[in-house]
Design a protein around this motif. Structure first.
Motif, mmCIF file in Angstrom:
data_model
loop_
_atom_site.group_PDB
_atom_site.id
_atom_site.type_symbol
_atom_site.label_atom_id
_atom_site.label_comp_id
_atom_site.label_asym_id
_atom_site.label_seq_id
_atom_site.Cartn_x
_atom_site.Cartn_y
_atom_site.Cartn_z
ATOM 1 N N GLN A 86 0.809 -1.225 0.000
ATOM 2 C CA GLN A 86 0.000 0.000 0.000
ATOM 3 C C GLN A 86 0.839 1.272 0.000
ATOM 4 O OE1 GLN A 86 -3.331 -0.097 2.743
ATOM 5 N NE2 GLN A 86 -3.556 -2.319 2.510
ATOM 6 N N ILE A 87 1.878 1.252 -0.826
ATOM 7 C CA ILE A 87 2.610 2.491 -1.072
ATOM 8 C C ILE A 87 1.746 3.385 -1.972
ATOM 9 C CG2 ILE A 87 4.916 1.581 -0.673
ATOM 10 C CD1 ILE A 87 3.717 1.863 -4.198
ATOM 11 N N LEU A 88 2.110 4.648 -2.093
ATOM 12 C CA LEU A 88 1.392 5.574 -2.972
ATOM 13 C C LEU A 88 2.092 5.557 -4.330
ATOM 14 C CD1 LEU A 88 0.813 8.407 -0.384
ATOM 15 C CD2 LEU A 88 -0.819 6.701 -1.173
ATOM 16 N N PRO A 89 1.512 4.893 -5.324
ATOM 17 C CA PRO A 89 2.253 4.569 -6.551
ATOM 18 C C PRO A 89 2.631 5.771 -7.410
ATOM 19 C CG PRO A 89 -0.068 3.959 -6.775
ATOM 20 C CD PRO A 89 0.151 4.333 -5.344
ATOM 21 N N ASP A 90 1.847 6.842 -7.364
ATOM 22 C CA ASP A 90 2.133 7.991 -8.223
ATOM 23 C C ASP A 90 3.142 8.948 -7.608
ATOM 24 O OD1 ASP A 90 0.339 7.062 -10.135
ATOM 25 O OD2 ASP A 90 -1.360 8.068 -9.178
ATOM 26 N N LEU A 91 3.426 8.783 -6.308
ATOM 27 C CA LEU A 91 4.445 9.604 -5.664
ATOM 28 C C LEU A 91 5.810 8.935 -5.807
ATOM 29 C CD1 LEU A 91 2.696 10.749 -2.362
ATOM 30 C CD2 LEU A 91 2.727 11.874 -4.598
ATOM 31 N N THR A 92 6.860 9.718 -5.732
ATOM 32 C CA THR A 92 8.198 9.151 -5.827
ATOM 33 C C THR A 92 8.545 8.391 -4.552
ATOM 34 O OG1 THR A 92 9.299 11.078 -4.865
ATOM 35 C CG2 THR A 92 8.915 11.090 -7.264
ATOM 36 N N PHE A 111 15.910 6.154 12.257
ATOM 37 C CA PHE A 111 16.260 6.150 10.844
ATOM 38 C C PHE A 111 15.751 7.427 10.176
ATOM 39 C CE2 PHE A 111 16.485 1.674 11.790
ATOM 40 C CZ PHE A 111 17.503 1.201 10.979
ATOM 41 N N ASP A 112 16.676 8.125 9.481
ATOM 42 C CA ASP A 112 16.261 9.159 8.554
ATOM 43 C C ASP A 112 16.364 8.550 7.150
ATOM 44 O OD1 ASP A 112 18.982 8.974 8.128
ATOM 45 O OD2 ASP A 112 19.432 10.993 8.865
ATOM 46 N N ILE A 113 16.144 9.355 6.128
ATOM 47 C CA ILE A 113 16.172 8.808 4.769
ATOM 48 C C ILE A 113 17.540 8.210 4.449
ATOM 49 C CG2 ILE A 113 16.099 9.436 2.323
ATOM 50 C CD1 ILE A 113 13.761 11.266 2.953
ATOM 51 N N GLU A 114 18.601 8.863 4.897
ATOM 52 C CA GLU A 114 19.941 8.325 4.641
ATOM 53 C C GLU A 114 20.119 6.953 5.277
ATOM 54 O OE1 GLU A 114 24.653 9.461 5.464
ATOM 55 O OE2 GLU A 114 23.075 10.954 5.766
ATOM 56 N N GLY A 115 19.615 6.785 6.503
ATOM 57 C CA GLY A 115 19.721 5.492 7.171
ATOM 58 C C GLY A 115 18.916 4.414 6.476
ATOM 59 N N ILE A 116 17.761 4.779 5.950
ATOM 60 C CA ILE A 116 16.930 3.798 5.239
ATOM 61 C C ILE A 116 17.602 3.380 3.936
ATOM 62 C CG2 ILE A 116 14.742 3.563 3.981
ATOM 63 C CD1 ILE A 116 13.558 5.286 6.343
ATOM 64 N N LEU A 117 18.264 4.305 3.272
ATOM 65 C CA LEU A 117 18.962 3.952 2.031
ATOM 66 C C LEU A 117 20.164 3.050 2.308
ATOM 67 C CD1 LEU A 117 18.833 7.342 0.095
ATOM 68 C CD2 LEU A 117 17.249 5.398 -0.002
ATOM 69 N N ARG A 122 18.995 -0.536 -2.660
ATOM 70 C CA ARG A 122 18.306 -0.531 -3.951
ATOM 71 C C ARG A 122 17.416 0.697 -4.107
ATOM 72 N NH1 ARG A 122 18.068 -6.120 -6.193
ATOM 73 N NH2 ARG A 122 16.429 -5.361 -7.574
ATOM 74 N N LEU A 123 16.983 1.269 -2.998
ATOM 75 C CA LEU A 123 16.079 2.419 -3.084
ATOM 76 C C LEU A 123 16.803 3.712 -3.469
ATOM 77 C CD1 LEU A 123 13.746 1.891 0.025
ATOM 78 C CD2 LEU A 123 13.337 1.220 -2.353
ATOM 79 N N GLU A 124 18.108 3.757 -3.241
ATOM 80 C CA GLU A 124 18.834 5.011 -3.450
ATOM 81 C C GLU A 124 18.763 5.455 -4.902
ATOM 82 O OE1 GLU A 124 22.959 7.240 -2.201
ATOM 83 O OE2 GLU A 124 22.791 5.071 -1.925
ATOM 84 N N GLY A 137 9.363 -6.474 -4.596
ATOM 85 C CA GLY A 137 10.339 -6.502 -3.517
ATOM 86 C C GLY A 137 10.815 -5.108 -3.141
ATOM 87 N N GLU A 138 11.035 -4.265 -4.148
ATOM 88 C CA GLU A 138 11.460 -2.897 -3.878
ATOM 89 C C GLU A 138 10.349 -2.104 -3.189
ATOM 90 O OE1 GLU A 138 14.511 -2.639 -7.697
ATOM 91 O OE2 GLU A 138 12.423 -2.005 -7.879
ATOM 92 N N GLN A 139 9.108 -2.351 -3.595
ATOM 93 C CA GLN A 139 7.995 -1.693 -2.922
ATOM 94 C C GLN A 139 7.875 -2.133 -1.468
ATOM 95 O OE1 GLN A 139 4.294 -1.903 -5.102
ATOM 96 N NE2 GLN A 139 5.274 -1.395 -7.042
ATOM 97 N N GLN A 140 8.181 -3.409 -1.189
ATOM 98 C CA GLN A 140 8.154 -3.868 0.201
ATOM 99 C C GLN A 140 9.233 -3.179 1.022
ATOM 100 O OE1 GLN A 140 5.844 -6.434 1.682
ATOM 101 N NE2 GLN A 140 6.606 -4.990 3.192
ATOM 102 N N MET A 141 10.415 -3.016 0.443
ATOM 103 C CA MET A 141 11.472 -2.263 1.120
ATOM 104 C C MET A 141 11.020 -0.842 1.412
ATOM 105 S SD MET A 141 14.744 -3.526 -1.124
ATOM 106 C CE MET A 141 15.163 -5.277 -1.274
ATOM 107 N N LEU A 142 10.359 -0.226 0.437
ATOM 108 C CA LEU A 142 9.861 1.137 0.618
ATOM 109 C C LEU A 142 8.813 1.190 1.727
ATOM 110 C CD1 LEU A 142 9.555 4.100 -0.148
ATOM 111 C CD2 LEU A 142 8.026 3.384 -2.014
ATOM 112 N N ALA A 143 7.908 0.221 1.755
ATOM 113 C CA ALA A 143 6.868 0.211 2.793
ATOM 114 C C ALA A 143 7.473 0.097 4.185
ATOM 115 C CB ALA A 143 5.892 -0.937 2.537
#
Length: 238
Positions: A86-92, A111-117, A122-124, A137-143
């Motif tokens: 359930q990510i927001l698909p049209d947003l980056t 975690f900030d964005i740098e820590g998550i990357l 793969r998200l970077e 799989g990448e969407q799961q990482m993002l979630a």
């Protein structure tokens, strides 16, 4: 950290949970396993406020949360990574991650964005890419990263390996182990029973909306009769 007592909940008059009690201590990694339709996802949705329990209590750090709206529960530090991501698909990717920070409610994130990357490299390279164009799989990482941006006290995960390739599932489980090693409390719902019991410390088995077994994950994993009778799966082979 998280204490659930005698939770009763369901949909359209059908009782999917029949007095479930579980707990997750600070820094603990706990699995809830069971066959399809046993009530696992209903349990997570009732804890996080997506559905309202009929009765029972949900407490985080001693504060009662049952019956409160889902956004209030999220801001308290109980954050769910839902089934289907359930990510927001049209947003980056970057925009999805920034939205996760809305749940912090004054807490300092680990975690900030740098820590998550760093956790999900793969998200970077996809930060400016619409999230809906990425692989499952990448969407799961993002979630997961989006939930981490909200500074969770307890992270709830609903079937994080569902629909993923074995390699992507390995990446996701490896990240969860890293998060646990950093002291994050995690409650995992997972259909891949053997993998769930490999990475967690304790487990609960749910059948027909009730907890029928609980114990150390290592003990549950070696109980062949339990795996076959309640989960409908073959025991792991040596």
């Amino acid at each position: 950290m998280l204490k659930v007592e005698n939770l009763v909940a369901g949909y359209s008059g059908i009782r999917a949970l029949r007095g479930v009690s579980i707990d997750v201590a600070g820094g603990e990694f706990v699995a809830v396993i069971g066959a399809n339709g046993a009530g696992k996802s209903t349990l997570l949705n009732a804890i996080s406020g997506i559905i309202r329990p009929t009765s029972g209590t949900v407490a985080l750090d001693g504060h009662q949360l049952e019956g409160k709206p889902a956004h209030v529960i999220a801001r308290s530090g109980l954050l769910q990574v839902p089934e289907g991501r359930q990510i927001l698909p049209d947003l980056t990717v970057h925009e999805n991650l920034r939205l996760g920070a809305l749940a912090r409610h004054g807490r300092t994130p680990d975690f900030d964005i740098e820590g998550i990357l760093k956790l999900f490299p793969r998200l970077e390279e996809r930060l400016k890419q619409p999230a809906g164009t990425m692989s499952g799989g990448e969407q799961q990482m993002l979630a997961i990263g989006r939930a981490l941006m909200g500074a969770p006290k307890v992270l709830l995960l609903d079937e994080p390996s569902l629909g993923l390739s074995p390699l992507m599932a390995d990446h996701v489980f490896s990240a969860l182990v890293q998060l646990h090693s950093r002291g994050l409390s995690i409650l995992l719902i997972e259909q891949n029973v053997h993998r769930a019991l490999e990475v967690t410390q304790r487990g609960y088995v749910i059948d027909q909306g009730q907890v029928v077994h609980q114990g150390a994950s290592a003990d549950l994993a070696t109980d062949d009769s339990l795996i076959q009778h309640y989960l409908g799966q073959e025991p792991a082979t040596a």
